[in-house]
Design a protein around this motif. Structure first.
Motif, PDB file in Angstrom:
ATOM      1  N   GLU A 110       0.864  -1.188   0.000  1.00  0.00           N
ATOM      2  CA  GLU A 110       0.000   0.000   0.000  1.00  0.00           C
ATOM      3  C   GLU A 110       0.899   1.237   0.000  1.00  0.00           C
ATOM      4  N   VAL A 111       0.806   2.039  -1.068  1.00  0.00           N
ATOM      5  CA  VAL A 111       1.666   3.221  -1.168  1.00  0.00           C
ATOM      6  C   VAL A 111       0.816   4.456  -1.466  1.00  0.00           C
ATOM      7  N   THR A 112       1.047   5.520  -0.716  1.00  0.00           N
ATOM      8  CA  THR A 112       0.359   6.778  -1.004  1.00  0.00           C
ATOM      9  C   THR A 112       1.279   7.618  -1.878  1.00  0.00           C
ATOM     10  N   ILE A 113       0.744   8.082  -3.005  1.00  0.00           N
ATOM     11  CA  ILE A 113       1.574   8.944  -3.853  1.00  0.00           C
ATOM     12  C   ILE A 113       0.937  10.324  -3.925  1.00  0.00           C
ATOM     13  N   ASN A 114       1.667  11.336  -3.416  1.00  0.00           N
ATOM     14  CA  ASN A 114       1.171  12.713  -3.503  1.00  0.00           C
ATOM     15  C   ASN A 114       1.835  13.416  -4.678  1.00  0.00           C
ATOM     16  N   ARG A 115       1.029  14.162  -5.403  1.00  0.00           N
ATOM     17  CA  ARG A 115       1.598  14.873  -6.563  1.00  0.00           C
ATOM     18  C   ARG A 115       1.474  16.372  -6.337  1.00  0.00           C
ATOM     19  N   GLU A 116       2.524  17.079  -6.556  1.00  0.00           N
ATOM     20  CA  GLU A 116       2.504  18.534  -6.380  1.00  0.00           C
ATOM     21  C   GLU A 116       3.173  19.144  -7.614  1.00  0.00           C
ATOM     22  N   PHE A 117       2.317  19.516  -8.562  1.00  0.00           N
ATOM     23  CA  PHE A 117       2.883  20.016  -9.820  1.00  0.00           C
ATOM     24  C   PHE A 117       2.694  21.521  -9.898  1.00  0.00           C
ATOM     25  N   SER A 118       3.772  22.269  -9.902  1.00  0.00           N
ATOM     26  CA  SER A 118       3.606  23.723  -9.968  1.00  0.00           C
ATOM     27  C   SER A 118       3.777  24.239 -11.408  1.00  0.00           C
ATOM     28  N   LYS A 155       7.196  16.046  -6.793  1.00  0.00           N
ATOM     29  CA  LYS A 155       6.992  17.467  -7.102  1.00  0.00           C
ATOM     30  C   LYS A 155       7.586  17.771  -8.464  1.00  0.00           C
ATOM     31  N   ILE A 156       6.924  18.631  -9.205  1.00  0.00           N
ATOM     32  CA  ILE A 156       7.564  19.124 -10.433  1.00  0.00           C
ATOM     33  C   ILE A 156       7.552  20.638 -10.362  1.00  0.00           C
ATOM     34  N   GLU A 157       8.703  21.225 -10.575  1.00  0.00           N
ATOM     35  CA  GLU A 157       8.781  22.686 -10.614  1.00  0.00           C
ATOM     36  C   GLU A 157       9.548  23.063 -11.857  1.00  0.00           C
ATOM     37  N   SER A 158       9.407  24.306 -12.209  1.00  0.00           N
ATOM     38  CA  SER A 158      10.210  24.723 -13.347  1.00  0.00           C
ATOM     39  C   SER A 158      10.834  26.056 -13.029  1.00  0.00           C
ATOM     40  N   GLU A 159      12.165  26.050 -12.991  1.00  0.00           N
ATOM     41  CA  GLU A 159      12.848  27.339 -12.894  1.00  0.00           C
ATOM     42  C   GLU A 159      13.417  27.553 -14.280  1.00  0.00           C
ATOM     43  N   LYS A 173      15.277  25.334 -15.348  1.00  0.00           N
ATOM     44  CA  LYS A 173      15.306  23.930 -15.764  1.00  0.00           C
ATOM     45  C   LYS A 173      14.077  23.238 -15.210  1.00  0.00           C
ATOM     46  N   LEU A 174      13.832  22.044 -15.736  1.00  0.00           N
ATOM     47  CA  LEU A 174      12.754  21.230 -15.154  1.00  0.00           C
ATOM     48  C   LEU A 174      13.306  20.558 -13.909  1.00  0.00           C
ATOM     49  N   LEU A 175      12.529  20.611 -12.821  1.00  0.00           N
ATOM     50  CA  LEU A 175      13.001  20.062 -11.560  1.00  0.00           C
ATOM     51  C   LEU A 175      11.998  19.020 -11.062  1.00  0.00           C
ATOM     52  N   ILE A 176      12.440  17.777 -10.977  1.00  0.00           N
ATOM     53  CA  ILE A 176      11.543  16.717 -10.479  1.00  0.00           C
ATOM     54  C   ILE A 176      12.121  16.201  -9.169  1.00  0.00           C
ATOM     55  N   SER A 177      11.334  16.250  -8.093  1.00  0.00           N
ATOM     56  CA  SER A 177      11.859  15.665  -6.857  1.00  0.00           C
ATOM     57  C   SER A 177      10.938  14.549  -6.382  1.00  0.00           C
ATOM     58  N   ILE A 178      11.572  13.454  -5.974  1.00  0.00           N
ATOM     59  CA  ILE A 178      10.816  12.286  -5.504  1.00  0.00           C
ATOM     60  C   ILE A 178      11.263  11.983  -4.080  1.00  0.00           C
ATOM     61  N   GLU A 179      10.314  12.162  -3.154  1.00  0.00           N
ATOM     62  CA  GLU A 179      10.656  12.028  -1.738  1.00  0.00           C
ATOM     63  C   GLU A 179       9.974  10.799  -1.157  1.00  0.00           C
ATOM     64  N   ASP A 180      10.718  10.025  -0.360  1.00  0.00           N
ATOM     65  CA  ASP A 180      10.061   8.897   0.320  1.00  0.00           C
ATOM     66  C   ASP A 180      10.306   8.997   1.813  1.00  0.00           C
ATOM     67  N   ASN A 181       9.542   8.233   2.585  1.00  0.00           N
ATOM     68  CA  ASN A 181       9.760   8.231   4.043  1.00  0.00           C
ATOM     69  C   ASN A 181      10.329   6.875   4.473  1.00  0.00           C
ATOM     70  N   GLY A 182      11.287   6.393   3.657  1.00  0.00           N
ATOM     71  CA  GLY A 182      11.875   5.067   3.907  1.00  0.00           C
ATOM     72  C   GLY A 182      13.022   5.094   4.900  1.00  0.00           C
TER      73      GLY A 182
END
Ligand code: ADP
Length: 456
Positions: free
Chosen positions: A330-338, A375-379, A381-390
């Protein structure tokens, strides 16, 4: 170890040789100096006249001593007062002569009395004699510290003396021989530095040789350590891959055995199920081999086939597919696209492999209640961050995490299968896109991977 001992032995030998050279050079230097100033006082008229003056005085004082007008100590003191009066003149003459003879360094000169003995037909009368305990009587020259001195010439003069005189109206004659020995001393200021300067070539050469040997040793030890690391990595890799191959092979053996059984052949469902299992295991083996073959490619070996994609849609599809592939966890995936509808050109196939490697690691290296924030942000450059609580990655391993075959060697991940190629390959893919990948992680709290890719 042996090479370090060798180096120490070499340093000792070199030190010994330098010391010997130093001693030799010092002796040669002192000999040269001695030769250049050898007995030049005889050639100096002023010094000669000083000697004459002292000699005359000495004779008259000895006469007074012999006729009991003065005692020994008075005699010596008297000689000293005469030498004192002419000393400055003597020093000047000597320094002038040193200069004339091309002595460029600072040199001091001294003449000391060694012995003064009167000999007559009856007995010897020692007025002065330097032995080990007594201090040498200073005669002429500059004063300097006794421990810096260097003894040079000894000289001995003998003079016959005879004089008649009246003692209470009676004519008497004194007859004796004076034996006077003196020794010259030198003090060359800073002669250690002068000798060392003469040796500067040898010193520089030996320092250079030493540095080269040290450099070679450092290089040898460094490559030895690297070799050992590579050997360890290879052993780990072989162990890991054997471990990975074992399970599908065992399942395949079991499945083929099952299919051979007559009672199984009667049941088409079991046959189908077994065939499915064989197919799955086959795929797993295929994936493993692909991983070894492809995932070890360097970024300049990766041939990109770029296409224009809409970032938001693309990442959504990757995350959706990933979620579907997770059967048991069971995995929760949160998406935050700016950003919205921003386009970029990437190789979809490789980029997906890179992102999936990170996402799959988040699952592999976490316990229950996994939450992934993407998260995806754009400055610029394209910035993709993938965070886990492992389980996180300890700081000391973070530098090596993108190295080929590297796996964190702690107990928690001992049961997690892997070859240590995933993040290496991910990094190569991102590099092939001219991007960067970094991580932030704290042991026990989780990990964030940050990918940047330029828009063109
Ligand atoms: P592996 O096949 O071992 O997973 P990877 O190259 O993907 O190889 O990862 C290298 C090592 O990095 C892993 O063995 C693991 O120790 C560590 N690691 C990677 N991702 C994570 C994560 N999200 N959390 C904790 N540790 C991780």
């Amino acid at each position: 170890m042996a090479s370090i001992l060798g180096l120490i032995a070499l340093s000792i030998i070199q030190g010994y040789l330098i010391n010997n050279t130093y001693k030799l050079k010092k002796d040669v230097f002192l000999e040269d100096t001695k030769r250049s100033i050898f007995r030049f006082d005889n050639d100096l008229p002023v010094v000669d006249s000083i000697y004459d003056k002292i000699g005359e005085h000495l004779l008259s004082k000895i006469f007074e001593y012999k006729t009991q007008q003065i005692d020994k100590s008075e005699l010596l003191n008297d000689i000293m007062s005469v030498t004192d009066s002419v000393n400055q003149l003597f020093i000047n003459e000597y320094q002038k002569e040193f200069k004339k003879r091309g002595v460029t360094y600072d040199i001091k000169y001294q003449k000391r009395l060694k012995s003064l003995i009167l000999l007559d037909s009856i007995k010897n009368d020692t007025l002065y004699f330097k032995n080990k305990t007594s201090n040498t009587q200073f005669l002429l020259g500059e004063s300097f510290e006794p421990n810096k001195e260097y003894g040079v010439n000894n000289s001995q003069t003998e003079t016959d003396f005879s004089r008649s005189y009246l003692d209470n109206g009676i004519s008497k004659t004194i007859d004796f021989n004076i034996r006077l020995t003196t020794q010259d001393y030198l003090d060359i200021n800073d002669w250690t530095r002068l000798v060392l300067r003469q040796m500067s070539g040898i010193l520089a050469l030996s320092i250079l040789i030493f540095a080269v040997v040290l450099g070679l040793l450092y290089y040898a030890i460094k490559s030895l350590i690297t070799q050992k690391k590579i050997a360890d990595i290879k052993t780990d890799f072989v162990n890991n891959i054997t471990h990975e191959l074992k399970t599908p092979l065992a399942t395949l053996t079991l499945a083929t055995k099952m299919l051979n059984k007559d009672e199984v052949k009667q049941h088409p469902e079991i046959v189908n199920n077994t065939i499915n299992t064989i197919e799955r295991q086959n795929q797993r083996l295929q994936k493993l081999i692909d991983q070894v073959l492809n995932n070890s490619l360097g970024y300049n070996e990766i041939k990109l086939n770029k296409e224009l994609i809409i970032v938001e849609n693309y990442i959504n599809t990757v995350l959706d597919d990933f979620k579907l592939s997770l059967k048991n966890k069971e995995v929760t995936i949160n998406r935050e696209f700016s950003i919205t509808k921003k386009a970029i050109t990437v190789d979809k196939f490789f980029m997906t492999t890179a992102l999936l490697n990170i996402l799959e690691n988040a699952v592999k290296y976490s316990e229950d209640d996994l939450v992934i924030n993407c998260k995806i942000e754009s400055e610029k450059k394209l910035l993709i961050s993938i965070e886990d609580n492992g389980i996180g990655i300890s700081e000391k391993y973070q530098k090596q995490i993108f190295d080929k075959f590297f796996r964190v060697g702690n107990k928690e991940i001992h049961n997690v299968k892997g070859l240590g190629l995933g993040l290496y390959y991910t990094n190569q893919i991102i590099k092939a896109h001219n991007g960067t990948i970094t991580l932030n992680s704290k042991e026990g709290q989780g990990t964030t991977f940050i990918i940047t890719i330029p828009f063109n």
